[in-house]
Design an enzyme around this catalytic site. Sequence first.
Site, PDB file in Angstrom:
ATOM      1  N   SER A  92      12.842   4.635  -0.387  1.00 32.07           N
ATOM      2  CA  SER A  92      12.689   5.192  -1.736  1.00 32.07           C
ATOM      3  C   SER A  92      12.614   6.713  -1.784  1.00 32.07           C
ATOM      4  O   SER A  92      12.835   7.297  -2.850  1.00 32.07           O
ATOM      5  CB  SER A  92      11.418   4.639  -2.366  1.00 32.07           C
ATOM      6  N   LYS A 141      15.355   8.553  -3.388  1.00 34.83           N
ATOM      7  CA  LYS A 141      15.572   8.576  -4.845  1.00 34.83           C
ATOM      8  C   LYS A 141      15.600  10.013  -5.374  1.00 34.83           C
ATOM      9  O   LYS A 141      16.279  10.310  -6.357  1.00 34.83           O
ATOM     10  CB  LYS A 141      14.513   7.731  -5.550  1.00 34.83           C
ATOM     11  N   TYR A 147      23.665   2.703  -3.342  1.00 32.71           N
ATOM     12  CA  TYR A 147      22.198   2.714  -3.345  1.00 32.71           C
ATOM     13  C   TYR A 147      21.659   2.232  -1.991  1.00 32.71           C
ATOM     14  O   TYR A 147      20.773   2.857  -1.398  1.00 32.71           O
ATOM     15  CB  TYR A 147      21.682   1.829  -4.499  1.00 32.71           C
ATOM     16  N   TYR A 193       4.836   5.328  -6.643  1.00 30.66           N
ATOM     17  CA  TYR A 193       4.737   4.019  -7.284  1.00 30.66           C
ATOM     18  C   TYR A 193       3.548   4.039  -8.258  1.00 30.66           C
ATOM     19  O   TYR A 193       3.374   5.017  -8.973  1.00 30.66           O
ATOM     20  CB  TYR A 193       4.597   2.908  -6.239  1.00 30.66           C
ATOM     21  N   VAL A 230       9.158   2.731   1.342  1.00 29.58           N
ATOM     22  CA  VAL A 230       8.482   1.603   1.991  1.00 29.58           C
ATOM     23  C   VAL A 230       8.584   1.599   3.525  1.00 29.58           C
ATOM     24  O   VAL A 230       7.950   0.787   4.175  1.00 29.58           O
ATOM     25  CB  VAL A 230       8.937   0.235   1.427  1.00 29.58           C
TER      26      VAL A 230
HETATM   27  N1  GLU Z   1      15.105  -0.673   0.133  1.00 30.67           N
HETATM   28  C1  GLU Z   1      14.005  -0.842  -0.756  1.00 30.67           C
HETATM   29  C2  GLU Z   1      14.488  -1.415  -2.070  1.00 30.67           C
HETATM   30  O1  GLU Z   1      15.520  -1.027  -2.540  1.00 30.67           O
HETATM   31  C3  GLU Z   1      13.383   0.499  -0.970  1.00 30.67           C
HETATM   32  C4  GLU Z   1      12.216   0.425  -1.800  1.00 30.67           C
HETATM   33  C5  GLU Z   1      11.273   1.563  -1.598  1.00 30.67           C
HETATM   34  O2  GLU Z   1      11.275   2.277  -0.597  1.00 30.67           O
HETATM   35  O3  GLU Z   1      10.487   1.704  -2.535  1.00 30.67           O
HETATM   36  O4  GLU Z   1      13.837  -2.252  -2.645  1.00 30.67           O
END
Ligand code: GLU
Length: 315
Positions: free
Chosen positions: A65, A68, A193, A245, A263
Site C-alpha cells: 500500500s 499508493k 495496481y 488505514y 501490509v
Molecule cells: N496487496 C494488498 C492489496 O491490494 C495491499 C494492501 C495494503 O498494503 O494495504 O490488498
Amino acid sequence: MKTLTNDLLEELVVECKPYSREGEVVKDIPGQDAVDQNKLGVCIIDMDNQIYSAGDSDMKFTLQSASKIVSLMMALDDFGKEEVFQNVGMEPMGDFYNSISHLEAHDVQKPFNPMVNAGAIAVAAMIKGKDLEEKFERVLKLLRKITHNNSLKLNEEVYESEKLKGDRNRSLAYFMKSTGAIAHDIEESLDLYFRINSIEVTTTDLAKIGVFFANGGRSLKTGEQIISTDHICTIEAIMMTSGMYNEAGKYAVEVGFPVKSGVSGCVIGSVPGRYGVGIIGPAINKKGNSTAGGELLQRISRHLDLNIFSVIRKD
Ligand code: GLU
C-alpha cells in the site's frame, strides 16, 4: 531533544523490537514468513543526503500500500488536481482498507480517497501509457529517478500471488465499473495496481521517497523539480489523514508528520523540510500497520521533536 545518530536509531530499534510480538506477518506475501516476525529496520535521510540506519534496514520487501502515494503522484502529474479528484475523493474513510460495503452503502460514484484499495485502483486506471508495459515502465522510471536506484524492479513471485489472490480487489474494481466510477479497461488497471504493489524495495528506497517529498518534489541530488510542490503538498495532506488505514488519527496525534504504511509492514514518512523515513517491521496489527514499526515511528518523532504541529508551540 536528541541528535539523530546511528546509535540512537539502534537503541530505539532494540527498545521497539518486542512490540513485533503483538502483530503477525501477512501469510500471503511470498517471501515473508514467520522468520521475519521479529525483524525491524529503519533508515532516515536528512536534507544534506546524510543516511542513518539501524536494525534490519537492508531487508527486501514489497511496497504494497505504500505504493499508493506513488500512483497518486503520477496521476496528479499526468492530469492535475482537479481532474484526479473528479475520479477519487480526499476524505478519510473509517472502514477497512479493502472494504466493498462503503462503495455501496454511501452510493459513491467515486472511492473515498487514494489510500484505500478502491481509490488506488481508480488512480492506477488513470496512469497514462499506450499499454500496460509502458504504464508500468513509467512508474518504475519515476521511482528509479527519485530513489537513484536503477535496480528497482518487480518481485515476480509477489506479483503472481497478488494476481492469484486478488479477487477482493477485482470485486472492488468491477463494482466501480458498474457504477461508472471507472471507465478504463478493468483487467489492465488491476494488473497495473498489482504490479505497483509488488515493486521490491529496502528502507533506504523508502527514505529516499520520503526525503524527496520533504524537499517538495525536488531531487536532493540534482536539484531537478521532478513533481510540483503543490502535488506533493496534496499527497502529504492525504497521507496525514488517511495514510495509516484506520489508525491515521492516532498517527497524526502521536507522530505528527505524513506517513503511509503497507501490509508488508513498511512505512514511508516525510518530515517536511527535514527528513525522509523508511521503516520495515513485517509483523502487523489487525488494522494493517506494523506494530514494532509504529512504535519506532512514535519514538523517533518524540526524540527528534518531529511533530510538525510542535513548531507552532515553540514561539
Ligand atoms: N496487496 C494488498 C492489496 O491490494 C495491499 C494492501 C495494503 O498494503 O494495504 O490488498
